[in-house]
Scaffold this active site. Structure first.
Site, PDB file in Angstrom:
ATOM      1  N   HIS A 180       0.837  -1.203   0.000  1.00 24.77           N
ATOM      2  CA  HIS A 180       0.000   0.000   0.000  1.00 24.77           C
ATOM      3  C   HIS A 180       0.873   1.255   0.000  1.00 24.77           C
ATOM      4  O   HIS A 180       1.963   1.264   0.582  1.00 24.77           O
ATOM      5  CB  HIS A 180      -0.901   0.023   1.241  1.00 24.77           C
ATOM      6  CG  HIS A 180      -1.817  -1.152   1.350  1.00 24.77           C
ATOM      7  ND1 HIS A 180      -1.441  -2.330   1.966  1.00 24.77           N
ATOM      8  CD2 HIS A 180      -3.090  -1.338   0.910  1.00 24.77           C
ATOM      9  CE1 HIS A 180      -2.450  -3.203   1.904  1.00 24.77           C
ATOM     10  NE2 HIS A 180      -3.462  -2.623   1.273  1.00 24.77           N
ATOM     11  N   HIS A 181       0.373   2.304  -0.636  1.00 25.79           N
ATOM     12  CA  HIS A 181       1.101   3.576  -0.677  1.00 25.79           C
ATOM     13  C   HIS A 181       1.364   4.111   0.736  1.00 25.79           C
ATOM     14  O   HIS A 181       0.459   4.124   1.576  1.00 25.79           O
ATOM     15  CB  HIS A 181       0.261   4.597  -1.465  1.00 25.79           C
ATOM     16  CG  HIS A 181       0.859   5.969  -1.486  1.00 25.79           C
ATOM     17  ND1 HIS A 181       0.094   7.108  -1.312  1.00 25.79           N
ATOM     18  CD2 HIS A 181       2.135   6.393  -1.638  1.00 25.79           C
ATOM     19  CE1 HIS A 181       0.886   8.171  -1.381  1.00 25.79           C
ATOM     20  NE2 HIS A 181       2.123   7.765  -1.577  1.00 25.79           N
ATOM     21  N   GLY A 182       2.565   4.595   0.989  1.00 21.87           N
ATOM     22  CA  GLY A 182       2.911   5.181   2.282  1.00 21.87           C
ATOM     23  C   GLY A 182       2.413   6.613   2.397  1.00 21.87           C
ATOM     24  O   GLY A 182       3.187   7.558   2.527  1.00 21.87           O
ATOM     25  N   ASP A 183       1.102   6.760   2.369  1.00 17.88           N
ATOM     26  CA  ASP A 183       0.505   8.109   2.241  1.00 17.88           C
ATOM     27  C   ASP A 183       0.767   9.033   3.432  1.00 17.88           C
ATOM     28  O   ASP A 183       1.084  10.208   3.249  1.00 17.88           O
ATOM     29  CB  ASP A 183      -1.001   8.009   1.954  1.00 17.88           C
ATOM     30  CG  ASP A 183      -1.778   7.209   3.010  1.00 17.88           C
ATOM     31  OD1 ASP A 183      -1.141   6.474   3.801  1.00 17.88           O
ATOM     32  OD2 ASP A 183      -3.019   7.325   3.029  1.00 17.88           O
ATOM     33  N   THR A 211      -4.026   6.546  -3.452  1.00 21.33           N
ATOM     34  CA  THR A 211      -3.068   7.604  -3.830  1.00 21.33           C
ATOM     35  C   THR A 211      -1.737   6.955  -4.207  1.00 21.33           C
ATOM     36  O   THR A 211      -1.636   5.741  -4.297  1.00 21.33           O
ATOM     37  CB  THR A 211      -2.851   8.572  -2.651  1.00 21.33           C
ATOM     38  OG1 THR A 211      -2.528   7.791  -1.485  1.00 21.33           O
ATOM     39  CG2 THR A 211      -4.088   9.397  -2.377  1.00 21.33           C
TER      40      THR A 211
END
Ligand SMILES: [Zn+2]
Length: 387
Positions: A180-183, A211
């Site tokens: 998962h994106h490290g938002d 994102t």
């Protein structure tokens, strides 16, 4: 059980771990099982990796509230402290608390202080303890926002820990290999050139949090210091390692971080129930070995990983790689006996060879090539790198 292979110099490594990591539970039907951490620790122990020269098992401390304020809002922390009792309250949902992803469970605040404290302890081991490398398998909760719990994360331990390093004048590169994106971490350092964030993840088109596209490049002084490499479902070891090699080493070479912080979520694995990438543990281990090769000072964190068989093997491998140890591929028998009740059944450290269909592989390869091209065009010139 293990054999050493040559490390370039004598290294000192710290493993931050507390049995308390797995004493708090998200709930019986929640995909994040904290027992994965106890299971990993036992596999590390079974492989004899707690008695290595130059390596030390360290008790983590708790984070202090003042330290959390470098990223989180005071009002949110008050709400999270209130949730610690395990019961909901009227404004809980405003803070993202009490959802199916972020349930309110007894000790949620205490647990978060411990996990964030362990990441701070890892950074302190590097900064003050004379260690070169440190690993907190409980950390890497990269989705928490300043005033909102998100994606199983309540406190953003990477962001708080990187703030600690930045305050000490360090240049920090954050490399996020979770599916998962490290938002949350990107958001924390979006406008600074002191921290370079790089995230490789399954595309936001198919996965939470939606994102992490290459056009999210940073703002103001931070322009060019946020790098996103999204990947297509079905991306396998070959495609992943190719894309990693094209983007990560040139950027780290140009940025020259004092400290490399890596989030090593293993939900990129082909059998992870939540994401759709197709890595094997062999590919994962090769990526982690490359990370080690690029770090002078290295803090490694855990992250996602929802198949316990993969988590225990992957993070045992991280600790072995950090200490230049090669492991016997056969999982120790005495570990297997006690791990079976947790659903751990793998007999080998390594996965069988996997093949994706040519059609799916081709789509993933084309997608990766396109993203790599965009990053080379938009980000590389800002760092003086020739694409
Ligand atoms: Zn994840």
């Amino acid at each position: 059980m293990t054999k050493a292979h040559s490390s370039p110099v004598t290294l000192h490594s710290a493993l931050l771990y507390s049995p308390q990591f797995s004493h708090y539970l998200y709930g019986p039907s929640h995909p994040l099982k904290n027992e994965r951490l106890a299971l990993t620790f036992r596999l590390i122990e079974a492989y004899g990796l707690l008695e290595l020269e130059g390596a030390e098992l360290r008790e983590p401390r708790l984070a202090e509230e003042a330290e959390l304020l470098s990223f989180h809002h005071r009002e949110y922390l008050q709400a999270l402290r209130r949730a610690d009792e395990g019961a909901s309250f009227p404004s809980a949902l405003t803070w993202g608390l009490g959802t199916s992803d972020n349930p309110i469970f007894a000790g949620v605040y205490s647990w978060s202080l411990l996990i964030t404290g362990a990441s701070l302890s890892a950074a302190e081991a590097i900064e003050e303890g004379g260690f070169d490398f440190a690993f907190n398998m409980g950390g890497g909760l990269h989705h928490a926002h300043p005033a909102r719990a998100s994606g199983f994360c309540y406190l953003n331990d990477p962001a708080v820990m990187i703030h600690y390093l930045v305050k000490r004048g360090r240049r920090v590169a954050y490399l996020d290999l979770d599916a998962h994106h490290g938002d949350g971490v990107q958001e924390a350092f979006y406008d600074t050139d002191q921290v370079l964030t790089i995230s490789l993840h399954e595309s936001g088109e198919t996965l939470f949090p939606g994102t992490g596209f290459p056009d999210e490049t940073g703002w103001g002084k931070g322009k060019g210091y946020s790098v996103n490499l999204p990947l297509y479902p079905g991306t396998d070891d070959g495609i992943y390692l190719w894309a990693f090699e094209e983007i990560v080493p040139p950027l780290l070479t140009a940025f020259k971080p004092d400290v490399l912080v890596s989030q090593l979520g293993v939900d990129t694995h082909r059998t992870d129930p939540l994401a759709n990438l197709s890595l094997t543990l062999q590919g994962y281990a090769r990526a982690v070995t490359r990370v080690r090769g690029m770090a002078r000072k290295w803090v490694a964190l855990g992250g996602g990983g929802y198949n316990l068989n993969n988590v225990a093997r992957a993070w045992t491998l991280v600790w072995a790689i950090m200490n230049y140890r090669e492991l016997d591929p056969t999982i120790p028998r005495k570990f297997l006996e006690t791990a079976r009740p947790f659903g751990f059944t793998e007999k080998s450290l390594w996965d069988p060879t996997a093949t994706e269909s040519e059609f799916s592989r081709e789509a993933a390869r084309k997608y990766a090539e396109k993203q790599v091209g965009i990053i080379k065009e938009s980000i590389f010139p800002l760092h003086g790198i020739k694409g």
